[in-house]
Write a protein that holds these residues in place. Structure first.
Motif, PDB file in Angstrom:
ATOM      1  N   LYS A   1       0.850  -1.185   0.000  1.00 25.42           N
ATOM      2  CA  LYS A   1       0.000   0.000   0.000  1.00 25.42           C
ATOM      3  C   LYS A   1       0.888   1.237   0.000  1.00 25.42           C
ATOM      4  O   LYS A   1       2.061   1.174   0.370  1.00 25.42           O
ATOM      5  CB  LYS A   1      -0.943   0.009   1.205  1.00 25.42           C
ATOM      6  CG  LYS A   1      -0.278   0.251   2.539  1.00 25.42           C
ATOM      7  CD  LYS A   1      -1.306   0.608   3.584  1.00 25.42           C
ATOM      8  CE  LYS A   1      -1.953   1.930   3.234  1.00 25.42           C
ATOM      9  NZ  LYS A   1      -3.028   2.356   4.077  1.00 25.42           N
ATOM     10  N   TRP A   2       0.326   2.345  -0.426  1.00 24.77           N
ATOM     11  CA  TRP A   2       1.092   3.600  -0.425  1.00 24.77           C
ATOM     12  C   TRP A   2       1.222   4.112   1.001  1.00 24.77           C
ATOM     13  O   TRP A   2       0.294   3.988   1.804  1.00 24.77           O
ATOM     14  CB  TRP A   2       0.396   4.649  -1.267  1.00 24.77           C
ATOM     15  CG  TRP A   2       0.471   4.449  -2.754  1.00 24.77           C
ATOM     16  CD1 TRP A   2       0.006   3.366  -3.448  1.00 24.77           C
ATOM     17  CD2 TRP A   2       1.024   5.342  -3.724  1.00 24.77           C
ATOM     18  NE1 TRP A   2       0.236   3.546  -4.793  1.00 24.77           N
ATOM     19  CE2 TRP A   2       0.855   4.753  -4.988  1.00 24.77           C
ATOM     20  CE3 TRP A   2       1.629   6.597  -3.646  1.00 24.77           C
ATOM     21  CZ2 TRP A   2       1.274   5.372  -6.166  1.00 24.77           C
ATOM     22  CZ3 TRP A   2       2.053   7.209  -4.813  1.00 24.77           C
ATOM     23  CH2 TRP A   2       1.889   6.592  -6.061  1.00 24.77           C
ATOM     24  N   THR A   3       2.364   4.716   1.266  1.00 23.11           N
ATOM     25  CA  THR A   3       2.561   5.325   2.585  1.00 23.11           C
ATOM     26  C   THR A   3       2.357   6.835   2.514  1.00 23.11           C
ATOM     27  O   THR A   3       2.295   7.504   3.532  1.00 23.11           O
ATOM     28  CB  THR A   3       3.986   5.041   3.101  1.00 23.11           C
ATOM     29  OG1 THR A   3       4.904   5.514   2.119  1.00 23.11           O
ATOM     30  CG2 THR A   3       4.211   3.558   3.316  1.00 23.11           C
ATOM     31  N   VAL A   4       2.328   7.367   1.285  1.00 23.21           N
ATOM     32  CA  VAL A   4       2.050   8.795   1.083  1.00 23.21           C
ATOM     33  C   VAL A   4       0.966   8.894   0.007  1.00 23.21           C
ATOM     34  O   VAL A   4       0.800   7.971  -0.781  1.00 23.21           O
ATOM     35  CB  VAL A   4       3.298   9.564   0.578  1.00 23.21           C
ATOM     36  CG1 VAL A   4       4.335   9.706   1.670  1.00 23.21           C
ATOM     37  CG2 VAL A   4       3.907   8.874  -0.643  1.00 23.21           C
ATOM     38  N   VAL A   5       0.255   9.982  -0.003  1.00 25.92           N
ATOM     39  CA  VAL A   5      -0.718  10.193  -1.087  1.00 25.92           C
ATOM     40  C   VAL A   5       0.022  10.942  -2.190  1.00 25.92           C
ATOM     41  O   VAL A   5       0.725  11.925  -1.919  1.00 25.92           O
ATOM     42  CB  VAL A   5      -1.921  11.013  -0.586  1.00 25.92           C
ATOM     43  CG1 VAL A   5      -2.882  11.338  -1.722  1.00 25.92           C
ATOM     44  CG2 VAL A   5      -2.641  10.257   0.525  1.00 25.92           C
ATOM     45  N   PRO A   6      -0.100  10.487  -3.447  1.00 25.65           N
ATOM     46  CA  PRO A   6       0.631  11.184  -4.510  1.00 25.65           C
ATOM     47  C   PRO A   6       0.075  12.582  -4.744  1.00 25.65           C
ATOM     48  O   PRO A   6      -0.973  12.939  -4.201  1.00 25.65           O
ATOM     49  CB  PRO A   6       0.396  10.298  -5.739  1.00 25.65           C
ATOM     50  CG  PRO A   6      -0.832   9.519  -5.433  1.00 25.65           C
ATOM     51  CD  PRO A   6      -0.892   9.364  -3.941  1.00 25.65           C
ATOM     52  N   GLN A   7       0.786  13.325  -5.567  1.00 24.58           N
ATOM     53  CA  GLN A   7       0.320  14.681  -5.887  1.00 24.58           C
ATOM     54  C   GLN A   7      -0.252  14.702  -7.297  1.00 24.58           C
ATOM     55  O   GLN A   7       0.128  13.873  -8.133  1.00 24.58           O
ATOM     56  CB  GLN A   7       1.473  15.656  -5.809  1.00 24.58           C
ATOM     57  CG  GLN A   7       1.962  15.823  -4.385  1.00 24.58           C
ATOM     58  CD  GLN A   7       3.134  16.784  -4.304  1.00 24.58           C
ATOM     59  OE1 GLN A   7       3.771  17.080  -5.309  1.00 24.58           O
ATOM     60  NE2 GLN A   7       3.391  17.266  -3.116  1.00 24.58           N
ATOM     61  N   ALA A   8      -1.127  15.665  -7.532  1.00 21.65           N
ATOM     62  CA  ALA A   8      -1.631  15.888  -8.888  1.00 21.65           C
ATOM     63  C   ALA A   8      -0.954  17.133  -9.446  1.00 21.65           C
ATOM     64  O   ALA A   8      -0.515  18.003  -8.682  1.00 21.65           O
ATOM     65  CB  ALA A   8      -3.136  16.089  -8.856  1.00 21.65           C
ATOM     66  N   ALA A   9      -0.846  17.211 -10.763  1.00 15.15           N
ATOM     67  CA  ALA A   9      -0.279  18.409 -11.394  1.00 15.15           C
ATOM     68  C   ALA A   9      -1.196  19.599 -11.117  1.00 15.15           C
ATOM     69  O   ALA A   9      -2.390  19.419 -10.843  1.00 15.15           O
ATOM     70  CB  ALA A   9      -0.172  18.179 -12.906  1.00 15.15           C
ATOM     71  N   ALA A  10      -0.638  20.796 -11.193  1.00 15.09           N
ATOM     72  CA  ALA A  10      -1.472  22.001 -10.993  1.00 15.09           C
ATOM     73  C   ALA A  10      -2.635  21.964 -11.979  1.00 15.09           C
ATOM     74  O   ALA A  10      -2.445  21.697 -13.166  1.00 15.09           O
ATOM     75  CB  ALA A  10      -0.614  23.240 -11.221  1.00 15.09           C
ATOM     76  N   GLY A  11      -3.828  22.156 -11.475  1.00  7.68           N
ATOM     77  CA  GLY A  11      -5.017  22.130 -12.335  1.00  7.68           C
ATOM     78  C   GLY A  11      -5.559  20.731 -12.573  1.00  7.68           C
ATOM     79  O   GLY A  11      -6.639  20.566 -13.134  1.00  7.68           O
ATOM     80  N   GLY A  12      -4.804  19.724 -12.179  1.00  6.38           N
ATOM     81  CA  GLY A  12      -5.268  18.336 -12.353  1.00  6.38           C
ATOM     82  C   GLY A  12      -5.797  17.772 -11.041  1.00  6.38           C
ATOM     83  O   GLY A  12      -5.942  18.495 -10.056  1.00  6.38           O
ATOM     84  N   TRP A  13      -6.086  16.496 -11.006  1.00  3.59           N
ATOM     85  CA  TRP A  13      -6.633  15.866  -9.808  1.00  3.59           C
ATOM     86  C   TRP A  13      -6.169  14.418  -9.753  1.00  3.59           C
ATOM     87  O   TRP A  13      -5.566  13.905 -10.707  1.00  3.59           O
ATOM     88  CB  TRP A  13      -8.162  15.965  -9.791  1.00  3.59           C
ATOM     89  CG  TRP A  13      -8.850  15.779 -11.122  1.00  3.59           C
ATOM     90  CD1 TRP A  13      -9.186  16.772 -11.996  1.00  3.59           C
ATOM     91  CD2 TRP A  13      -9.258  14.546 -11.737  1.00  3.59           C
ATOM     92  NE1 TRP A  13      -9.793  16.239 -13.118  1.00  3.59           N
ATOM     93  CE2 TRP A  13      -9.859  14.880 -12.983  1.00  3.59           C
ATOM     94  CE3 TRP A  13      -9.183  13.207 -11.380  1.00  3.59           C
ATOM     95  CZ2 TRP A  13     -10.362  13.905 -13.856  1.00  3.59           C
ATOM     96  CZ3 TRP A  13      -9.694  12.238 -12.249  1.00  3.59           C
ATOM     97  CH2 TRP A  13     -10.280  12.605 -13.460  1.00  3.59           C
ATOM     98  N   LEU A  14      -6.456  13.769  -8.635  1.00  3.35           N
ATOM     99  CA  LEU A  14      -6.061  12.367  -8.461  1.00  3.35           C
ATOM    100  C   LEU A  14      -7.227  11.451  -8.799  1.00  3.35           C
ATOM    101  O   LEU A  14      -8.384  11.739  -8.479  1.00  3.35           O
ATOM    102  CB  LEU A  14      -5.641  12.109  -7.009  1.00  3.35           C
ATOM    103  CG  LEU A  14      -4.385  12.826  -6.523  1.00  3.35           C
ATOM    104  CD1 LEU A  14      -4.210  12.644  -5.008  1.00  3.35           C
ATOM    105  CD2 LEU A  14      -3.150  12.290  -7.268  1.00  3.35           C
ATOM    106  N   ALA A  15      -6.907  10.332  -9.430  1.00  2.44           N
ATOM    107  CA  ALA A  15      -7.893   9.273  -9.672  1.00  2.44           C
ATOM    108  C   ALA A  15      -7.380   8.039  -8.936  1.00  2.44           C
ATOM    109  O   ALA A  15      -6.264   7.583  -9.191  1.00  2.44           O
ATOM    110  CB  ALA A  15      -8.008   8.974 -11.165  1.00  2.44           C
TER     111      ALA A  15
END
Ligand SMILES: Cc1ncc(COP(=O)(O)O)c(C=O)c1O
Length: 379
Positions: free
Chosen positions: A174-188
């Motif tokens: 499992k991930w230990t950190v939440v990834p980042q989204a690019a500016a103006g983008g979002w996470l899926a």
């Protein structure tokens, strides 16, 4: 006599008082017994209607009521506000691998994908059929035994969204950190194997989805949470069944929906609430996983875990003995003792114990005892 010997001696006898096995399958997976018993009743006579859940009209008042209850229970457990739409979509999580890029990966643009395991790879491969994809992290080189750290999997400028799979079912991480989204983008986020096994963090997300057959109910349907402002923002023309706004507009019934599945999701969400909610599920998952890790650590090197400890999934625990022959005999002996579904995925081999919300602590304890006993006899 140890508890394992006892289990083996009574191999024909099922370990749970209810007469059921401990099912460690990765999905479809075990479901809470009281929900199954409620469903037995609902299959024959749903709330005194004289018809079963498989028979009532998906447009009738009784199903209207069930749909509303399922939606509400799901939303309460997810703790989402009105800015999120919750949709029941057929087709499994795999359909989301295609629907997300079809809706949100524009011609001439690109999306980011973190490749952390078998399902993450499949999502990435499907997205490539739609448009340009950048891989932000490639875990293949180390057999997907860890997830990115805070300095890895950086998003690229202009990416429409960044796709990640929070719990890698096949790879046990499992991930230990939440990834980042690019500016103006979002996470899926593909949360198929950990939705509602922990509190849901929706920050920076646009879409979160989970196949139902692990923590939520039957296979063949998927729960999708989507930010309302993204509805109707599909970047190309699509048939109705591939459009999120169509599901929202028609309350998840643009066609005849999986009425049974929707009802089951509602019952399971109510079961989660009655049993302490997602915080209690998280504690239970940590305790179950802790028992197996302890059995691995105390085996004097007989059992080896696949995942780096920091990235260990609390849900799917992968481990191996010194040989594939011993792995196979362990899986067979465990099955004879009432612990089913322990063979590793066909792509990885070894042993995999999947422990979703409905797995009682006693199941993990029985397996941990069995592992200890097996290691002593074969080490
Ligand atoms: C993390 C993850 N994503 C996607 C899937 C695919 O789900 P489905 O078979 O419902 O399409 C699975 C199935 O096990 C999974 O574990």
């Amino acid at each position: 006599m140890t508890s394992v010997e006892n289990l083996l001696r009574t191999a024909a006898v099922r370990p749970m008082a209810s007469g059921r096995v401990f099912n460690f399958s990765a999905g479809p997976a075990c479901l809470p017994i009281e929900v199954l018993q409620q469903l037995q009743q609902d299959l024959v006579d749903l709330r005194g209607s004289g018809m079963g859940i498989l028979e009532v009209s998906h447009r009738g008042p009784l199903f209207d009521q069930l749909l509303d209850e399922s939606h509400s229970a799901f939303r309460r457990v997810a703790a989402v506000g009105s800015e999120w739409a919750t949709l029941f979509i057929p087709g499994g999580a795999t359909l989301q691998f295609g629907m997300i890029p079809m809706n949100f990966l524009p011609d001439g643009g690109h999306a980011d994908y973190a490749d952390t395991g078998l399902w993450a790879t499949k999502a990435l491969v499907d997205a490539k059929t739609v448009g340009r994809v950048n891989t932000t992290f490639d875990g293949k080189a180390f057999a997907f035994n860890r997830t990115p750290n805070a300095n890895e999997a950086a998003p690229t400028p202009g990416a429409a969204y960044h796709h990640w799979c929070s719990n890698n079912t096949v790879d046990g991480t499992k991930w230990t950190v939440v990834p980042q989204a690019a500016a103006g983008g979002w996470l899926a986020r593909d949360a198929s194997s950990d939705l509602f096994s922990e509190p849901l963090d929706l920050r920076h997300h646009g879409v979160v989805y989970a196949a139902a057959q692990k923590n939520l109910g039957p296979s063949g349907m998927t729960m999708v949470l989507i930010r309302r402002d993204l509805l109707g923002k599909a970047c190309r023309k699509l048939p109705s069944m591939l459009r999120y706004d169509e599901y929202d507009k028609h309350e998840s019934r643009p066609n005849t929906p999986n009425t049974f599945g929707i009802h089951v999701v509602g019952l399971i969400c109510q079961w989660i609430e009655r049993n302490g909610g997602v915080h209690a599920m998280q504690r239970l998952a940590a305790n179950r996983c802790g028992l197996l890790l302890q059995a691995i650590d105390q085996s004097g090197g007989f059992w080896r875990a696949h995942s780096e400890r920091a990235c260990q999934s609390p849900i799917n625990v992968l481990f191996r003995s010194p040989s594939s022959e011993l792995d196979s005999s362990f899986v067979a002996a465990a099955a004879a003792a009432g612990m089913d579904g322990l063979a590793g995925h066909r792509s990885t081999g070894g042993i995999r114990a999947s422990m979703y919300n409905a797995m009682p602590l006693e199941g993990a304890q029985a397996l941990a005892d069995f592992m200890g006993d097996f290691a002593r006899r074969n080490g």
